[in-house]
Motif scaffolding. Sequence first.
Motif, PDB file in Angstrom:
ATOM      1  N   GLN A 261       4.375   9.044   0.949  1.00 48.58           N
ATOM      2  CA  GLN A 261       3.522   7.862   0.932  1.00 48.58           C
ATOM      3  C   GLN A 261       2.200   8.131   0.208  1.00 48.58           C
ATOM      4  OE1 GLN A 261       4.665   5.089   1.564  1.00 48.58           O
ATOM      5  NE2 GLN A 261       6.341   5.373   3.011  1.00 48.58           N
ATOM      6  N   ILE A 262       1.659   9.343   0.330  1.00 46.46           N
ATOM      7  CA  ILE A 262       0.396   9.677  -0.336  1.00 46.46           C
ATOM      8  C   ILE A 262       0.556   9.643  -1.852  1.00 46.46           C
ATOM      9  CG2 ILE A 262      -1.246  11.561  -0.770  1.00 46.46           C
ATOM     10  CD1 ILE A 262      -0.903  12.282   2.239  1.00 46.46           C
ATOM     11  N   MET A 263       1.593  10.299  -2.361  1.00 47.29           N
ATOM     12  CA  MET A 263       1.819  10.309  -3.811  1.00 47.29           C
ATOM     13  C   MET A 263       2.146   8.909  -4.316  1.00 47.29           C
ATOM     14  SD  MET A 263       1.206  13.379  -4.593  1.00 47.29           S
ATOM     15  CE  MET A 263       0.925  14.841  -3.582  1.00 47.29           C
ATOM     16  N   ARG A 264       2.936   8.204  -3.558  1.00 44.87           N
ATOM     17  CA  ARG A 264       3.314   6.840  -3.926  1.00 44.87           C
ATOM     18  C   ARG A 264       2.078   5.939  -3.985  1.00 44.87           C
ATOM     19  NH1 ARG A 264       4.625   2.336  -0.999  1.00 44.87           N
ATOM     20  NH2 ARG A 264       6.399   1.060  -1.639  1.00 44.87           N
ATOM     21  N   ALA A 265       1.233   6.032  -2.964  1.00 45.82           N
ATOM     22  CA  ALA A 265       0.039   5.191  -2.907  1.00 45.82           C
ATOM     23  C   ALA A 265      -0.939   5.537  -4.023  1.00 45.82           C
ATOM     24  CB  ALA A 265      -0.647   5.345  -1.550  1.00 45.82           C
ATOM     25  N   ALA A 266      -1.107   6.824  -4.320  1.00 45.99           N
ATOM     26  CA  ALA A 266      -2.010   7.215  -5.407  1.00 45.99           C
ATOM     27  C   ALA A 266      -1.541   6.627  -6.728  1.00 45.99           C
ATOM     28  CB  ALA A 266      -2.098   8.737  -5.500  1.00 45.99           C
ATOM     29  N   GLY A 267      -0.242   6.649  -6.967  1.00 45.64           N
ATOM     30  CA  GLY A 267       0.292   6.048  -8.183  1.00 45.64           C
ATOM     31  C   GLY A 267       0.087   4.549  -8.224  1.00 45.64           C
ATOM     32  N   GLN A 268       0.229   3.887  -7.074  1.00 44.10           N
ATOM     33  CA  GLN A 268       0.018   2.443  -7.014  1.00 44.10           C
ATOM     34  C   GLN A 268      -1.443   2.072  -7.258  1.00 44.10           C
ATOM     35  OE1 GLN A 268       2.320   1.993  -3.174  1.00 44.10           O
ATOM     36  NE2 GLN A 268       2.859   0.058  -4.146  1.00 44.10           N
TER      37      GLN A 268
END
Length: 289
Positions: A261-268
């Motif tokens: 979720q952290i990597m996903r959110a940073a990309g978003q």
Amino acid sequence: MQTEWEQKDLFESEAARSLLDQLLSDSRLYTRTKDYKELLDFVVRLRNFAPFNAMLLQVQKPGLSYAASTWDWRERFGRTPKEGARPLLILWPFGPVALVYDVMDTEGKELPQDVSAFFAQGSIDENRIASFVPQMAKKNIECCWLDTGDQKAGAIRILERETKDKEPTFYRMNINRNHGAAVQFATLAHELGHLFLGHLGSDPFLSVPKRAAMKHAQIELEAESVAFLVCARNGVKSKSETYLSTYVTDNTTVNDVDLYQIMRAAGQVEALLGLSAHTKYDRPAGKSR
């Protein structure tokens, strides 16, 4: 080239989540605080890849310094993969995977003295902050500039939540107008991190997941991790690094944070603000441009 939301859509599947869970389980990586911080530093350094893909590369080849596609090595650096070089896999829109190569597995022209600076973005100024406002408005996030003291950086809250599936929820982002641009950028990254991490609840319109309730400490650790990644990847030094160093104790393990979720959110967050870096590839045979 990845468009704004193609980067996000790469990881909107149970397959992607299962892949990451399996990699983390099998590799037994990131079970110590030091390993977790080194992972965040690596994702910061590999600015030419989405955060999720940068993490996949680090999992596959710990100690990797820089990687790029065959197209990037050829067109941007004048280099080619060595004969017999072992490629690394990442996810990409034309999928299901693309091949990239470690810098040590390429040959050709001499590299720039500081290759990391090639992918770094400049400092954030007031004009850049202003350019983020219409970007957020497109996703129903209204900016409100507040005249407050130094202890109040900002916050994001829900103005109106829609009940129908795939209908947008409306948000208000409060930002301290008296802070400098770098502080305002860090505030945006942190608060948008809360949003895309699902801390405000799910939002199908923005592909924000529904997540189980978490303790305040975990919520802030996740949001600060996102803020650290977004700031450092875009040339802004923030208090997040110090915060993470003091906040994350020796008892912290991969079970205390959701790396996916952290990597996903940073990309978003990067995609929403128009900060996404683009790695180019040679299209597969038969694909039109």
